[in-house]
Motif scaffolding. Structure first.
Motif, PDB file in Angstrom:
ATOM      1  N   HIS A  48      32.350  37.967  35.051  1.00 39.33           N
ATOM      2  CA  HIS A  48      33.649  37.728  34.425  1.00 39.33           C
ATOM      3  C   HIS A  48      33.607  38.014  32.924  1.00 39.33           C
ATOM      4  O   HIS A  48      34.591  38.450  32.347  1.00 39.33           O
ATOM      5  N   TYR A  49      32.458  37.767  32.318  1.00 38.29           N
ATOM      6  CA  TYR A  49      32.317  38.048  30.891  1.00 38.29           C
ATOM      7  C   TYR A  49      32.296  39.555  30.620  1.00 38.29           C
ATOM      8  O   TYR A  49      32.591  39.984  29.512  1.00 38.29           O
ATOM      9  N   ASP A  50      31.932  40.370  31.610  1.00 39.42           N
ATOM     10  CA  ASP A  50      31.915  41.818  31.441  1.00 39.42           C
ATOM     11  C   ASP A  50      33.302  42.430  31.578  1.00 39.42           C
ATOM     12  O   ASP A  50      33.546  43.528  31.079  1.00 39.42           O
ATOM     13  N   VAL A  51      34.209  41.752  32.265  1.00 36.77           N
ATOM     14  CA  VAL A  51      35.554  42.302  32.492  1.00 36.77           C
ATOM     15  C   VAL A  51      36.390  42.196  31.228  1.00 36.77           C
ATOM     16  O   VAL A  51      37.012  43.163  30.790  1.00 36.77           O
ATOM     17  N   PHE A 102      44.605  40.878  26.364  1.00 35.54           N
ATOM     18  CA  PHE A 102      43.159  41.037  26.243  1.00 35.54           C
ATOM     19  C   PHE A 102      42.798  42.504  26.297  1.00 35.54           C
ATOM     20  O   PHE A 102      43.459  43.296  26.960  1.00 35.54           O
ATOM     21  N   ARG A 103      41.703  42.873  25.589  1.00 36.94           N
ATOM     22  CA  ARG A 103      41.067  44.173  25.781  1.00 36.94           C
ATOM     23  C   ARG A 103      40.127  44.031  26.955  1.00 36.94           C
ATOM     24  O   ARG A 103      39.336  43.085  27.003  1.00 36.94           O
ATOM     25  N   VAL A 104      40.210  44.953  27.912  1.00 39.11           N
ATOM     26  CA  VAL A 104      39.370  44.858  29.109  1.00 39.11           C
ATOM     27  C   VAL A 104      38.652  46.185  29.329  1.00 39.11           C
ATOM     28  O   VAL A 104      38.975  47.197  28.707  1.00 39.11           O
ATOM     29  N   ARG A 105      37.674  46.167  30.232  1.00 33.70           N
ATOM     30  CA  ARG A 105      36.947  47.398  30.572  1.00 33.70           C
ATOM     31  C   ARG A 105      37.903  48.369  31.258  1.00 33.70           C
ATOM     32  O   ARG A 105      38.816  47.958  31.963  1.00 33.70           O
ATOM     33  N   LYS A 106      37.654  49.664  31.072  1.00 27.07           N
ATOM     34  CA  LYS A 106      38.526  50.676  31.685  1.00 27.07           C
ATOM     35  C   LYS A 106      38.465  50.645  33.199  1.00 27.07           C
ATOM     36  O   LYS A 106      39.437  50.970  33.875  1.00 27.07           O
ATOM     37  N   GLU A 107      37.331  50.224  33.764  1.00 34.07           N
ATOM     38  CA  GLU A 107      37.163  50.216  35.217  1.00 34.07           C
ATOM     39  C   GLU A 107      37.721  48.944  35.857  1.00 34.07           C
ATOM     40  O   GLU A 107      37.757  48.830  37.083  1.00 34.07           O
ATOM     41  N   ALA A 108      38.149  47.971  35.045  1.00 35.51           N
ATOM     42  CA  ALA A 108      38.589  46.678  35.573  1.00 35.51           C
ATOM     43  C   ALA A 108      39.912  46.817  36.320  1.00 35.51           C
ATOM     44  O   ALA A 108      40.826  47.507  35.874  1.00 35.51           O
ATOM     45  N   THR A 109      39.994  46.153  37.469  1.00 37.60           N
ATOM     46  CA  THR A 109      41.224  46.150  38.259  1.00 37.60           C
ATOM     47  C   THR A 109      42.000  44.872  37.971  1.00 37.60           C
ATOM     48  O   THR A 109      41.464  43.914  37.413  1.00 37.60           O
ATOM     49  N   VAL A 146      42.870  28.412  33.820  1.00 39.85           N
ATOM     50  CA  VAL A 146      44.328  28.430  33.857  1.00 39.85           C
ATOM     51  C   VAL A 146      44.791  29.122  35.131  1.00 39.85           C
ATOM     52  O   VAL A 146      44.000  29.751  35.832  1.00 39.85           O
ATOM     53  N   LYS A 147      46.085  29.009  35.435  1.00 45.15           N
ATOM     54  CA  LYS A 147      46.685  29.671  36.589  1.00 45.15           C
ATOM     55  C   LYS A 147      47.414  30.918  36.098  1.00 45.15           C
ATOM     56  O   LYS A 147      48.283  30.841  35.237  1.00 45.15           O
ATOM     57  N   VAL A 148      47.053  32.085  36.638  1.00 46.20           N
ATOM     58  CA  VAL A 148      47.637  33.361  36.233  1.00 46.20           C
ATOM     59  C   VAL A 148      48.719  33.754  37.237  1.00 46.20           C
ATOM     60  O   VAL A 148      48.481  33.767  38.442  1.00 46.20           O
ATOM     61  N   MET A 149      49.909  34.060  36.733  1.00 52.65           N
ATOM     62  CA  MET A 149      51.024  34.477  37.592  1.00 52.65           C
ATOM     63  C   MET A 149      51.029  35.990  37.809  1.00 52.65           C
ATOM     64  O   MET A 149      51.394  36.455  38.879  1.00 52.65           O
ATOM     65  N   GLY A 150      50.654  36.769  36.789  1.00 50.15           N
ATOM     66  CA  GLY A 150      50.662  38.215  36.935  1.00 50.15           C
ATOM     67  C   GLY A 150      49.839  38.898  35.863  1.00 50.15           C
ATOM     68  O   GLY A 150      49.583  38.331  34.806  1.00 50.15           O
ATOM     69  N   VAL A 151      49.451  40.143  36.155  1.00 42.88           N
ATOM     70  CA  VAL A 151      48.667  40.944  35.215  1.00 42.88           C
ATOM     71  C   VAL A 151      49.293  42.337  35.142  1.00 42.88           C
ATOM     72  O   VAL A 151      49.497  42.988  36.163  1.00 42.88           O
ATOM     73  N   ASN A 152      49.609  42.768  33.936  1.00 35.70           N
ATOM     74  CA  ASN A 152      50.062  44.143  33.695  1.00 35.70           C
ATOM     75  C   ASN A 152      49.011  44.821  32.828  1.00 35.70           C
ATOM     76  O   ASN A 152      48.499  44.215  31.893  1.00 35.70           O
ATOM     77  N   THR A 153      48.701  46.082  33.144  1.00 34.50           N
ATOM     78  CA  THR A 153      47.689  46.798  32.370  1.00 34.50           C
ATOM     79  C   THR A 153      48.299  48.050  31.752  1.00 34.50           C
ATOM     80  O   THR A 153      49.280  48.597  32.258  1.00 34.50           O
ATOM     81  N   LEU A 154      47.686  48.487  30.653  1.00 31.00           N
ATOM     82  CA  LEU A 154      48.094  49.733  30.016  1.00 31.00           C
ATOM     83  C   LEU A 154      46.874  50.339  29.357  1.00 31.00           C
ATOM     84  O   LEU A 154      45.933  49.639  29.002  1.00 31.00           O
ATOM     85  N   ILE A 155      46.889  51.655  29.226  1.00 32.21           N
ATOM     86  CA  ILE A 155      45.798  52.362  28.561  1.00 32.21           C
ATOM     87  C   ILE A 155      46.379  53.056  27.337  1.00 32.21           C
ATOM     88  O   ILE A 155      47.276  53.893  27.459  1.00 32.21           O
ATOM     89  N   ARG A 156      45.879  52.660  26.161  1.00 31.51           N
ATOM     90  CA  ARG A 156      46.296  53.310  24.922  1.00 31.51           C
ATOM     91  C   ARG A 156      45.351  54.464  24.692  1.00 31.51           C
ATOM     92  O   ARG A 156      44.143  54.284  24.554  1.00 31.51           O
ATOM     93  N   LYS A 157      45.891  55.651  24.681  1.00 32.21           N
ATOM     94  CA  LYS A 157      45.072  56.848  24.490  1.00 32.21           C
ATOM     95  C   LYS A 157      44.509  56.885  23.078  1.00 32.21           C
ATOM     96  O   LYS A 157      45.180  56.477  22.121  1.00 32.21           O
ATOM     97  N   GLY A 192      37.639  63.384  14.211  1.00 33.63           N
ATOM     98  CA  GLY A 192      37.032  62.518  15.219  1.00 33.63           C
ATOM     99  C   GLY A 192      38.108  61.977  16.141  1.00 33.63           C
ATOM    100  O   GLY A 192      39.302  62.028  15.832  1.00 33.63           O
ATOM    101  N   THR A 193      37.695  61.470  17.275  1.00 34.00           N
ATOM    102  CA  THR A 193      38.633  60.923  18.244  1.00 34.00           C
ATOM    103  C   THR A 193      38.268  59.481  18.538  1.00 34.00           C
ATOM    104  O   THR A 193      37.111  59.170  18.823  1.00 34.00           O
ATOM    105  N   GLN A 194      39.255  58.601  18.452  1.00 37.48           N
ATOM    106  CA  GLN A 194      39.037  57.218  18.848  1.00 37.48           C
ATOM    107  C   GLN A 194      38.996  57.152  20.370  1.00 37.48           C
ATOM    108  O   GLN A 194      39.609  57.961  21.054  1.00 37.48           O
ATOM    109  N   SER A 195      38.289  56.186  20.895  1.00 36.96           N
ATOM    110  CA  SER A 195      38.191  56.069  22.344  1.00 36.96           C
ATOM    111  C   SER A 195      39.449  55.409  22.913  1.00 36.96           C
ATOM    112  O   SER A 195      40.173  54.703  22.205  1.00 36.96           O
ATOM    113  N   ASP A 196      39.700  55.657  24.203  1.00 37.22           N
ATOM    114  CA  ASP A 196      40.827  55.042  24.885  1.00 37.22           C
ATOM    115  C   ASP A 196      40.552  53.550  25.050  1.00 37.22           C
ATOM    116  O   ASP A 196      39.405  53.131  25.211  1.00 37.22           O
ATOM    117  N   VAL A 197      41.617  52.744  25.017  1.00 38.22           N
ATOM    118  CA  VAL A 197      41.490  51.301  25.122  1.00 38.22           C
ATOM    119  C   VAL A 197      42.404  50.808  26.226  1.00 38.22           C
ATOM    120  O   VAL A 197      43.589  51.152  26.262  1.00 38.22           O
TER     121      VAL A 197
END
Length: 98
Positions: free
Chosen positions: A7-10, A31-38, A52-63, A74-79
Motif C-alpha cells: 500500500h505504501y508503494d501505490v 494523491f500522486r500515485v504510481r502510473k501502474e496503480a489501478t 477511512v471509507k472511500v466512496m470513489g476514485v478518479n484518476t488522471l495523467i498529467r503529461k 528537457g522533458t518532465q515525466s508524466d504524473v
C-alpha cells in the motif's frame, strides 16, 4: 487490521496546491500515485493507510511538459494523480505524514 507494505508503494505523496485544497470542501483528497496503480488498488491503499471509507476514485495523467534550462531541452515525466472521494464525515489531514 494489518497494513500491507504494498500500500505504501501505490500512494507516493499528497498533492497540496490551491486547486486541491479547494477539493476538501467536496470531501475529496488528491494523491500522486504510481502510473501502474489501478483504481481498486488506490482505494484499498487509502482505506488501509488512513483508516477511512472511500466512496470513489478518479484518476488522471498529467503529461510531462517540455522545459528549457540554459539552452538544454528537457522533458518532465508524466504524473498520475488520484482524486479520492471520502464518505460523509470522513477526513484525511494530508499535512501530517503517515
Amino acid at each position: 487490521m494489518s497494513t500491507d507494505v504494498r500500500h505504501y508503494d501505490v500512494i507516493l505523496s499528497p498533492v497540496i496546491t490551491e486547486k486541491t485544497t479547494a477539493h476538501t470542501e467536496l470531501n475529496q483528497v488528491v494523491f500522486r500515485v504510481r502510473k501502474e496503480a489501478t483504481k481498486p488498488q488506490i482505494k484499498a491503499a487509502v482505506e488501509k493507510l488512513f483508516n477511512v471509507k472511500v466512496m470513489g476514485v478518479n484518476t488522471l495523467i498529467r503529461k510531462g511538459k517540455i522545459k528549457r534550462f540554459k539552452g538544454t531541452i528537457g522533458t518532465q515525466s508524466d504524473v498520475k494523480r488520484a482524486i479520492v472521494t471520502l464518505a460523509e464525515g470522513q477526513t484525511i489531514d494530508v499535512t501530517t505524514g503517515l
